[in-house]
Scaffold this motif. Structure first.
Motif, PDB file in Angstrom:
ATOM      1  N   ASP A 192       8.090  33.796  58.789  1.00 40.12           N
ATOM      2  CA  ASP A 192       9.548  34.056  58.336  1.00 40.12           C
ATOM      3  C   ASP A 192       9.999  35.057  59.524  1.00 40.12           C
ATOM      4  O   ASP A 192       9.302  36.192  59.740  1.00 40.12           O
ATOM      5  CB  ASP A 192       9.321  34.978  56.989  1.00 40.12           C
ATOM      6  CG  ASP A 192      10.705  35.428  56.494  1.00 40.12           C
ATOM      7  OD1 ASP A 192      11.773  35.049  57.387  1.00 40.12           O
ATOM      8  OD2 ASP A 192      10.749  35.829  55.511  1.00 40.12           O
ATOM      9  N   THR A 193      10.711  34.451  60.263  1.00 38.10           N
ATOM     10  CA  THR A 193      11.171  35.259  61.611  1.00 38.10           C
ATOM     11  C   THR A 193      12.124  36.661  61.153  1.00 38.10           C
ATOM     12  O   THR A 193      12.039  37.678  61.919  1.00 38.10           O
ATOM     13  CB  THR A 193      12.094  34.482  62.534  1.00 38.10           C
ATOM     14  OG1 THR A 193      13.288  34.085  61.601  1.00 38.10           O
ATOM     15  CG2 THR A 193      11.414  33.263  63.021  1.00 38.10           C
ATOM     16  N   SER A 194      12.386  36.780  59.909  1.00 42.33           N
ATOM     17  CA  SER A 194      13.073  38.126  59.517  1.00 42.33           C
ATOM     18  C   SER A 194      11.975  39.008  59.367  1.00 42.33           C
ATOM     19  O   SER A 194      12.492  40.526  59.268  1.00 42.33           O
ATOM     20  CB  SER A 194      13.972  37.881  58.374  1.00 42.33           C
ATOM     21  OG  SER A 194      12.849  37.488  57.077  1.00 42.33           O
TER      22      SER A 194
ATOM     23  N   LEU B  84       9.611  39.691  61.760  1.00 43.87           N
ATOM     24  CA  LEU B  84       9.338  39.870  62.954  1.00 43.87           C
ATOM     25  C   LEU B  84      10.231  41.225  63.582  1.00 43.87           C
ATOM     26  O   LEU B  84      11.292  41.010  64.257  1.00 43.87           O
ATOM     27  CB  LEU B  84       9.319  38.696  64.033  1.00 43.87           C
ATOM     28  CG  LEU B  84       8.557  37.537  63.566  1.00 43.87           C
ATOM     29  CD1 LEU B  84       8.691  36.336  64.598  1.00 43.87           C
ATOM     30  CD2 LEU B  84       7.130  37.860  63.714  1.00 43.87           C
TER      31      LEU B  84
ATOM     32  N   LYS C 265       8.265  39.517  68.371  1.00 42.65           N
ATOM     33  CA  LYS C 265       9.353  38.380  68.756  1.00 42.65           C
ATOM     34  C   LYS C 265       9.092  37.625  69.835  1.00 42.65           C
ATOM     35  O   LYS C 265       9.247  36.566  70.206  1.00 42.65           O
ATOM     36  CB  LYS C 265      10.634  39.210  68.732  1.00 42.65           C
ATOM     37  CG  LYS C 265      11.409  39.719  67.602  1.00 42.65           C
ATOM     38  CD  LYS C 265      12.875  40.133  67.490  1.00 42.65           C
ATOM     39  CE  LYS C 265      13.220  40.706  66.145  1.00 42.65           C
ATOM     40  NZ  LYS C 265      14.542  41.175  66.448  1.00 42.65           N
TER      41      LYS C 265
ATOM     42  N   TYR D  29       6.160  35.430  69.562  1.00 41.43           N
ATOM     43  CA  TYR D  29       6.712  34.171  68.688  1.00 41.43           C
ATOM     44  C   TYR D  29       7.428  33.035  69.475  1.00 41.43           C
ATOM     45  O   TYR D  29       6.977  32.027  69.358  1.00 41.43           O
ATOM     46  CB  TYR D  29       7.438  34.593  67.505  1.00 41.43           C
ATOM     47  CG  TYR D  29       7.989  33.507  66.616  1.00 41.43           C
ATOM     48  CD1 TYR D  29       7.456  32.852  65.698  1.00 41.43           C
ATOM     49  CD2 TYR D  29       9.414  33.257  66.875  1.00 41.43           C
ATOM     50  CE1 TYR D  29       7.977  31.823  64.840  1.00 41.43           C
ATOM     51  CE2 TYR D  29       9.844  32.228  65.886  1.00 41.43           C
ATOM     52  CZ  TYR D  29       9.240  31.579  65.165  1.00 41.43           C
ATOM     53  OH  TYR D  29       9.917  30.517  64.446  1.00 41.43           O
ATOM     54  N   TYR D  30       8.452  33.662  70.131  1.00 38.11           N
ATOM     55  CA  TYR D  30       9.289  32.690  70.616  1.00 38.11           C
ATOM     56  C   TYR D  30       8.599  31.915  71.946  1.00 38.11           C
ATOM     57  O   TYR D  30       8.661  30.905  72.298  1.00 38.11           O
ATOM     58  CB  TYR D  30      10.653  33.232  71.343  1.00 38.11           C
ATOM     59  CG  TYR D  30      11.552  33.488  69.887  1.00 38.11           C
ATOM     60  CD1 TYR D  30      12.043  32.421  69.340  1.00 38.11           C
ATOM     61  CD2 TYR D  30      11.814  34.586  69.333  1.00 38.11           C
ATOM     62  CE1 TYR D  30      13.014  32.552  68.372  1.00 38.11           C
ATOM     63  CE2 TYR D  30      12.660  34.835  68.297  1.00 38.11           C
ATOM     64  CZ  TYR D  30      13.064  33.893  67.712  1.00 38.11           C
ATOM     65  OH  TYR D  30      13.848  33.883  66.635  1.00 38.11           O
TER      66      TYR D  30
ATOM     67  N   ARG E  43       6.459  29.422  70.141  1.00 38.85           N
ATOM     68  CA  ARG E  43       7.279  28.305  69.650  1.00 38.85           C
ATOM     69  C   ARG E  43       7.463  27.278  70.734  1.00 38.85           C
ATOM     70  O   ARG E  43       7.781  26.097  70.697  1.00 38.85           O
ATOM     71  CB  ARG E  43       8.476  28.945  69.120  1.00 38.85           C
ATOM     72  CG  ARG E  43       9.422  27.814  68.256  1.00 38.85           C
ATOM     73  CD  ARG E  43      10.608  28.568  67.537  1.00 38.85           C
ATOM     74  NE  ARG E  43      11.636  27.779  67.439  1.00 38.85           N
ATOM     75  CZ  ARG E  43      12.639  28.151  66.569  1.00 38.85           C
ATOM     76  NH1 ARG E  43      12.729  29.275  66.170  1.00 38.85           N
ATOM     77  NH2 ARG E  43      13.642  27.298  66.648  1.00 38.85           N
TER      78      ARG E  43
END
Length: 196
Positions: A31-33, A35, A41, A44-45, A48
């Motif tokens: 759930d990116t919210s 992070l 962040k 994660y990116y 991804r």
């Protein structure tokens, strides 16, 4: 936040060992919210983007410029920054912007040379060999393939050695070096047989 960090590190480890589908499944559940921290962040990116490129999925690489590259530039994490520029270059290849891709690959190459990540150095060398092949610069393609072969030997990866040796045979054929085509093709076949 600690859970997020552990999860991202787990995905990173799976990618390192080329378990891409497993990594993608775990990444999709994040759930990116949650992070909240910029380090999570950025990580994660980057992950991804890596998985989108490896699994040939359509995904935006905009976060490389807005979050990933600024964060890893600020923290002087040369390995992650090299990866970010590598995937930014890959995005430019997809857009058929070869000249800009080379700029980003060269930036990634410089950063990666200051790390111990030989597999990343291999990937960058292979990519620079490819871009030079497309632009018809077979001498530079050959130079980068020599680097790639040396990196593959350093990490003792027979698959990567065979791949680069076959690419070298192709480069030699483009330059009309018939003896070298046979030489590199045979070496590639020997590496391939040792993998079987």
């Amino acid at each position: 936040s600690k859970v997020a960090t552990e999860r991202l590190n787990e995905i990173d480890s799976l990618i390192t060992y080329e378990h891409y589908d497993s990594a993608d499944i775990i990444l999709a559940k994040i759930d990116t919210s949650l992070l909240k921290r910029i380090d999570n962040k950025a990580h994660y990116y980057l992950l991804r983007t890596q998985l989108a490129c490896v699994l040939r999925k359509n995904d935006s690489i905009n976060m490389l410029d807005s979050i990933v590259i600024p964060y890893y530039t600020q923290t002087a994490n040369k390995e992650k920054l090299a990866e970010a520029y590598y995937y930014k270059a890959y995005g430019k290849i997809k857009q058929k912007n070869l000249s800009l891709a080379v700029v980003f690959y060269k930036h990634a190459e410089k950063l990666a040379s200051e790390t111990n990540n030989v597999k990343l150095q291999y990937k960058i060398a292979e990519s620079l060999a490819y871009t030079n092949s497309v632009s018809g610069n077979y001498i530079l393609q050959r130079d980068y393939l020599r680097k790639a072969i040396a990196f593959a030997q350093t990490i003792d990866n027979k698959d990567l050695q065979a791949h680069s040796l076959l690419n070298m045979a192709y480069a030699q054929s483009c330059m009309g070096c018939k003896d070298s085509i046979v030489y590199y093709s045979q070496k590639a076949m020997r590496r391939h047989r040792t993998v079987q």
